[in-house]
Scaffold this motif. Structure first.
Motif, PDB file in Angstrom:
ATOM      1  N   TRP A   8       1.154  -1.519  -0.013  1.00 54.85           N
ATOM      2  CA  TRP A   8       0.063   0.006   0.462  1.00 54.85           C
ATOM      3  C   TRP A   8       0.402   1.108  -0.408  1.00 54.85           C
ATOM      4  CZ3 TRP A   8      -4.956   0.911  -0.389  1.00 54.85           C
ATOM      5  CH2 TRP A   8      -6.371   0.272  -0.598  1.00 54.85           C
ATOM      6  N   GLU A  30      -6.487   3.974   4.906  1.00 55.51           N
ATOM      7  CA  GLU A  30      -6.564   3.375   6.526  1.00 55.51           C
ATOM      8  C   GLU A  30      -8.396   1.194   5.615  1.00 55.51           C
ATOM      9  OE1 GLU A  30      -6.407   6.890   5.083  1.00 55.51           O
ATOM     10  OE2 GLU A  30      -5.521   6.800   6.428  1.00 55.51           O
ATOM     11  N   ARG A  70      -6.222  -1.005   5.297  1.00 51.44           N
ATOM     12  CA  ARG A  70      -6.011  -1.953   6.853  1.00 51.44           C
ATOM     13  C   ARG A  70      -7.086  -2.888   7.130  1.00 51.44           C
ATOM     14  NH1 ARG A  70      -0.893  -0.298   8.715  1.00 51.44           N
ATOM     15  NH2 ARG A  70      -0.678   1.997   8.331  1.00 51.44           N
ATOM     16  N   ARG A  71      -8.012  -2.520   7.031  1.00 51.73           N
ATOM     17  CA  ARG A  71      -9.965  -2.854   7.199  1.00 51.73           C
ATOM     18  C   ARG A  71      -9.096  -4.290   6.351  1.00 51.73           C
ATOM     19  NH1 ARG A  71     -11.925   2.528   7.920  1.00 51.73           N
ATOM     20  NH2 ARG A  71     -12.938   1.891   6.037  1.00 51.73           N
ATOM     21  N   ASN A 116      -6.664  -5.936   4.941  1.00 47.52           N
ATOM     22  CA  ASN A 116      -6.091  -6.975   5.173  1.00 47.52           C
ATOM     23  C   ASN A 116      -6.469  -7.473   6.466  1.00 47.52           C
ATOM     24  OD1 ASN A 116      -4.347  -5.683   3.322  1.00 47.52           O
ATOM     25  ND2 ASN A 116      -3.175  -5.100   4.380  1.00 47.52           N
ATOM     26  N   SER A 117      -7.596  -6.756   7.520  1.00 42.39           N
ATOM     27  CA  SER A 117      -7.463  -7.801   8.444  1.00 42.39           C
ATOM     28  C   SER A 117      -8.598  -9.066   8.125  1.00 42.39           C
ATOM     29  CB  SER A 117      -8.701  -6.977   9.176  1.00 42.39           C
ATOM     30  OG  SER A 117     -10.115  -6.810   8.798  1.00 42.39           O
ATOM     31  N   GLN A 139       2.992  -7.577   4.607  1.00 45.47           N
ATOM     32  CA  GLN A 139       2.538  -6.752   3.855  1.00 45.47           C
ATOM     33  C   GLN A 139       3.066  -5.346   4.166  1.00 45.47           C
ATOM     34  OE1 GLN A 139      -0.860  -5.450   7.129  1.00 45.47           O
ATOM     35  NE2 GLN A 139      -0.345  -7.345   7.978  1.00 45.47           N
ATOM     36  N   TRP A 187       3.913  -0.986   3.387  1.00 45.75           N
ATOM     37  CA  TRP A 187       3.135   0.390   3.612  1.00 45.75           C
ATOM     38  C   TRP A 187       4.737   1.072   3.783  1.00 45.75           C
ATOM     39  CZ3 TRP A 187      -1.667  -0.250   4.822  1.00 45.75           C
ATOM     40  CH2 TRP A 187      -2.233  -1.343   4.981  1.00 45.75           C
TER      41      TRP A 187
END
Length: 283
Positions: free
Chosen positions: A225, A235, A238-239, A241-242, A249, A251
């Motif tokens: 990302w 943002e 990130r959700r 990815n969960s 991962q 960033w």
């Protein structure tokens, strides 16, 4: 460039390198050109197929059919026609969504996935252009009239430069990537804006990626990302990815939507390292 026939339409792709097969899929509005710098760094170890997706670059622009299902079918036909087995798929934005949807249907044919800035309904809604999704859902009649009008426009390279600049993080702006004629020229190509709008018109079907929860046996995933991405929300990423549970991962703090051009050395290294890692370390 080479090409293959998909339901009577020409699909172009850049074919380079030797080794394990890797398919590279671009984001909406661009072409295979976004992968050129990374491909140059990987061609010594992999056989690379960098696509111009239907509606973009040198591929056919039929004016319709820019749906996730159609793009997955295109990838299915290509893999079958080439007799490829255990491919790795690398995507950006909509290319990442296509890669995931294809893998969900054909996980036995995929070795690994590297997903840059995955496009989903939620990640787009969280980006700066999210209000356009609201317009599409709440006012479909007006929305389609706007699409028809915009679809007839042929933008200039100057507008293409602005569109490219919007996608960049501080790193890309410092490198003046918005002056890259090949990138900017994509937006000036006849029919390309219409294709991009067609993809956005199908965005609700990209929610399948929001709801995807890979189980045991699903090929390993690496996500990358750009933390300065305005198109899709880090943002929301990130959700995402969960639920995707990537084995790796990354960033990149100074990159935006075109991180493979902003940091080609690092992105190529991430891709190579992930594809070379033993399977047991990616479980």
């Amino acid at each position: 460039m080479e090409s293959f026939d998909f339901r009577g339409m020409r699909i172009a792709y850049e074919h380079t390198g030797q080794g394990e097969p890797v398919i590279m899929l671009h984001n909406g509005g661009s072409s295979h050109a976004i992968w050129q710098d990374v491909a140059n760094r990987l061609a010594g170890k992999y056989e690379l197929f960098a696509f111009d997706l239907l509606g973009f670059g040198n591929s056919a622009k039929p004016g319709a059919g820019y749906t996730l299902d159609n793009y997955v079918a295109m990838l299915e036909e290509f893999v079958s026609s080439r007799g490829l087995e255990k491919v790795a798929v690398v995507g950006n934005c909509m290319g990442s969504a296509i890669a995931l949807a294809f893998t969900d249907r054909h996980r036995d044919q995929v070795k690994a996935l590297v997903l840059c800035n995955p496009l989903t309904e939620s990640t787009f809604l969280g980006g700066w252009l999210g209000p356009f999704l609201w317009l599409r859902e709440r006012m479909p009649g007006i929305n389609r009239q706007v699409y028809r009008l915009l679809g007839r426009l042929k933008l200039t390279n100057g507008i293409g430069s602005v569109a490219t600049l919007f996608q960049l993080g501080p790193r890309g702006r410092a490198l003046k990537l918005h002056r890259n004629a090949e990138l900017c020229g994509c937006y000036a190509a006849t029919g390309q804006v219409e294709s991009l709008l067609g993809v956005l018109d199908d965005l609700e079907n990209y929610s399948v990626v929001d709801n995807l929860a890979p189980q045991q046996g699903f090929p390993p995933i690496c996500t990358i990302w750009g933390l300065k991405n305005k198109i899709v929300s880090p943002e929301a990423g990130r959700r995402l990815n969960s639920t995707l549970h990537p084995a790796r991962q990354e960033w990149l703090p100074d990159c935006g939507h075109l991180l493979m051009l902003e940091r080609p050395d690092e992105v190529a290294s991430i891709i190579d390292g992930f594809l070379q890692a033993p399977a047991e370390t990616q479980a």
